[in-house]
Design a protein around this motif. Structure first.
Motif, short mmCIF file in Angstrom:
data_model
loop_
_atom_site.label_atom_id
_atom_site.label_comp_id
_atom_site.label_asym_id
_atom_site.label_seq_id
_atom_site.Cartn_x
_atom_site.Cartn_y
_atom_site.Cartn_z
N TYR A 42 37.75 36.15 48.87
CA TYR A 42 37.26 37.39 48.28
C TYR A 42 38.30 38.49 48.11
O TYR A 42 38.00 39.51 47.50
CB TYR A 42 36.11 37.95 49.14
CG TYR A 42 34.94 37.02 49.22
CD1 TYR A 42 34.13 36.77 48.11
CD2 TYR A 42 34.62 36.36 50.40
CE1 TYR A 42 33.07 35.91 48.18
CE2 TYR A 42 33.55 35.49 50.48
CZ TYR A 42 32.78 35.27 49.37
OH TYR A 42 31.72 34.42 49.44
N ALA A 43 39.50 38.34 48.60
CA ALA A 43 40.48 39.43 48.58
C ALA A 43 40.90 39.82 47.17
O ALA A 43 41.24 40.98 46.93
CB ALA A 43 41.70 39.06 49.40
N GLU A 44 40.89 38.89 46.26
CA GLU A 44 41.35 39.19 44.91
C GLU A 44 40.50 40.28 44.24
O GLU A 44 41.00 41.06 43.45
CB GLU A 44 41.31 37.91 44.07
CG GLU A 44 42.05 38.04 42.76
CD GLU A 44 42.15 36.71 42.05
OE1 GLU A 44 42.13 36.73 40.82
OE2 GLU A 44 42.24 35.67 42.71
N ASN A 45 39.23 40.35 44.60
CA ASN A 45 38.33 41.31 43.99
C ASN A 45 38.18 42.59 44.80
O ASN A 45 37.39 43.46 44.43
CB ASN A 45 36.94 40.68 43.81
CG ASN A 45 36.99 39.41 42.98
OD1 ASN A 45 37.78 39.32 42.04
ND2 ASN A 45 36.18 38.45 43.32
N LYS A 46 38.90 42.72 45.89
CA LYS A 46 38.76 43.87 46.78
C LYS A 46 40.01 44.73 46.75
O LYS A 46 41.11 44.27 46.46
CB LYS A 46 38.51 43.41 48.24
CG LYS A 46 37.30 42.52 48.41
CD LYS A 46 36.03 43.29 48.19
CE LYS A 46 34.83 42.38 48.41
NZ LYS A 46 33.66 42.79 47.73
N ASN A 47 39.83 46.00 47.11
CA ASN A 47 40.95 46.92 47.26
C ASN A 47 41.68 46.55 48.55
O ASN A 47 41.11 46.66 49.64
CB ASN A 47 40.44 48.36 47.30
CG ASN A 47 41.56 49.37 47.40
OD1 ASN A 47 42.58 49.14 48.04
ND2 ASN A 47 41.35 50.51 46.79
N THR A 51 40.80 47.11 52.60
CA THR A 51 40.65 45.93 53.46
C THR A 51 41.55 46.03 54.68
O THR A 51 41.10 45.82 55.81
CB THR A 51 40.97 44.65 52.67
OG1 THR A 51 40.09 44.56 51.54
CG2 THR A 51 40.80 43.42 53.54
N SER A 54 40.49 48.97 57.01
CA SER A 54 39.30 48.58 57.77
C SER A 54 39.62 47.56 58.85
O SER A 54 39.08 47.63 59.96
CB SER A 54 38.23 48.01 56.83
OG SER A 54 37.89 48.96 55.84
#
Length: 172
Positions: A42-47, A51, A54
């Motif tokens: 999922y990292a590709e679609n997240k800031n 991430t 957090s």
């Protein structure tokens, strides 16, 4: 934290040392691996800044939970939670470095690896030194290790502020 996971398992579950040496690190490692699977998916679609920020805060809270929880089982959960949040930090740091320095080459990957090695050596040494110096329990001294992921969160926040300031100058 992985170095103390067996201690928390032994004291939290009141199990023999051999079982604690297996269960504690396994809980830490399982959650670390699980978070890396989630990150890769999922990292590709997240800031990435959010991430890593957090993850640093989550790891800090996990250290504090492991150190000061009123029940040893909760301390063990904090230890395992630290594995989850720390699992994102290493690949996330390399991903962020490659975003910031797209033509950095091997030196760009060597510097974070070197800094990580320094942290992996100084963190446990600091905890052991403070524990011996203050004659406090390991759990109390372990809370000092929370400074490392907290420093990551602060550094990522500062990088994000700097990035936004540059964008504001480019696109007023």
């Amino acid at each position: 934290m992985s170095q103390w996971a067996s201690f928390f398992a032994e004291t939290g579950l009141e199990i023999p040392k051999t079982a604690g040496d297996i269960l504690g690190p396994c809980a830490f490692a399982f959650l670390m691996g699980f978070s890396r699977i989630l990150f890769s998916k999922y990292a590709e679609n997240k800031n990435l800044h959010i991430t890593l920020f957090s993850a640093g805060l989550g790891c800090t809270l996990s250290y504090i939970t492991a150190s000061f929880a009123p029940h040893p089982l909760i301390s063990l959960a904090g230890c395992a939670g630290c594995g989850f949040f720390a699992g994102v930090m290493w690949p996330g740091t390399f991903s962020m470095a490659s975003q910031i320095f797209p033509f950095g080459g091997t030196k760009m990957f060597a510097l974070p690896a070197f800094a990580g090695d320094i942290g992996c050596g100084t963190g446990p040494a600091m905890v052991g030194y403070i524990s011996g110096l203050t004659k406090r329990s390991l759990a109390g001294a372990l809370s000092m290790a929370a400074l490392f992921p907290l420093a990551l969160s602060v550094a990522v926040a500062l990088l994000e502020i700097r990035r936004r300031q540059k964008l504001k100058k480019l696109y007023p």
